[in-house]
Design a protein around this motif. Sequence first.
Motif, PDB file in Angstrom:
ATOM      1  N   SER A  52       8.563 183.491  86.503  1.00  0.00           N
ATOM      2  CA  SER A  52       7.718 182.717  85.588  1.00  0.00           C
ATOM      3  C   SER A  52       8.548 181.736  84.770  1.00  0.00           C
ATOM      4  N   GLU A  53       9.709 182.160  84.308  1.00  0.00           N
ATOM      5  CA  GLU A  53      10.584 181.259  83.561  1.00  0.00           C
ATOM      6  C   GLU A  53      11.050 180.098  84.445  1.00  0.00           C
ATOM      7  N   GLY A  54      11.330 180.392  85.700  1.00  0.00           N
ATOM      8  CA  GLY A  54      11.740 179.346  86.625  1.00  0.00           C
ATOM      9  C   GLY A  54      10.631 178.344  86.870  1.00  0.00           C
ATOM     10  N   ILE A  55       9.416 178.848  87.016  1.00  0.00           N
ATOM     11  CA  ILE A  55       8.267 177.956  87.220  1.00  0.00           C
ATOM     12  C   ILE A  55       8.045 177.100  85.991  1.00  0.00           C
ATOM     13  N   ASP A  56       8.132 177.704  84.802  1.00  0.00           N
ATOM     14  CA  ASP A  56       7.980 176.932  83.565  1.00  0.00           C
ATOM     15  C   ASP A  56       9.037 175.839  83.461  1.00  0.00           C
ATOM     16  N   ALA A  57      10.250 176.134  83.913  1.00  0.00           N
ATOM     17  CA  ALA A  57      11.328 175.140  83.859  1.00  0.00           C
ATOM     18  C   ALA A  57      11.057 173.975  84.806  1.00  0.00           C
ATOM     19  N   LEU A  58      10.285 174.199  85.855  1.00  0.00           N
ATOM     20  CA  LEU A  58       9.965 173.139  86.810  1.00  0.00           C
ATOM     21  C   LEU A  58       8.797 172.262  86.355  1.00  0.00           C
ATOM     22  N   ARG A  59       8.009 172.727  85.409  1.00  0.00           N
ATOM     23  CA  ARG A  59       6.817 171.978  84.996  1.00  0.00           C
ATOM     24  C   ARG A  59       7.115 170.559  84.543  1.00  0.00           C
ATOM     25  N   PRO A  60       8.187 170.306  83.759  1.00  0.00           N
ATOM     26  CA  PRO A  60       8.438 168.910  83.364  1.00  0.00           C
ATOM     27  C   PRO A  60       8.614 167.982  84.567  1.00  0.00           C
ATOM     28  N   TYR A  61       9.188 168.490  85.655  1.00  0.00           N
ATOM     29  CA  TYR A  61       9.361 167.665  86.852  1.00  0.00           C
ATOM     30  C   TYR A  61       8.008 167.339  87.465  1.00  0.00           C
ATOM     31  N   GLU A  62       7.119 168.304  87.493  1.00  0.00           N
ATOM     32  CA  GLU A  62       5.793 168.097  88.056  1.00  0.00           C
ATOM     33  C   GLU A  62       4.993 167.154  87.177  1.00  0.00           C
TER      34      GLU A  62
END
Length: 121
Positions: A52-62
């Motif tokens: 979940s932390e990894g996915i949250d870290a990717l959100r700015p890119y998306e």
Amino acid sequence: MADVDVGKLSFAELVALKAQLDKEIEGKRGEELKVLADGYVKKLQHAGFTVSEGIDALRPYEETKHAGKGRGSNAGSTAAVLYQDPSNPSNTWSGRGRAARWLADYEAAGRHRDEFKVSST
């Protein structure tokens, strides 16, 4: 890889070949994405993070990828980073649109947006 002279194929043969290629491409895409995702999960876990932390870290890119689509001549352009999360530098925000989740969370906890402004030096 065998070379196929597609110029000699009929329309029907080309359509059939395209359908076969589309199916193969989608299958390979899924396989390769799974391998990449598995590697990402292992790296996250090894570093002590949750998925979940990894996915949250990717959100700015998306968010950056979809920002501004279809609006004016700058549609799809990437804005400069104005804010950055000190605890996770990959979390950034350009200052455009709704505030990034990580920044909104800090603000909800009583911190001020200016604390996270990137210096322009």
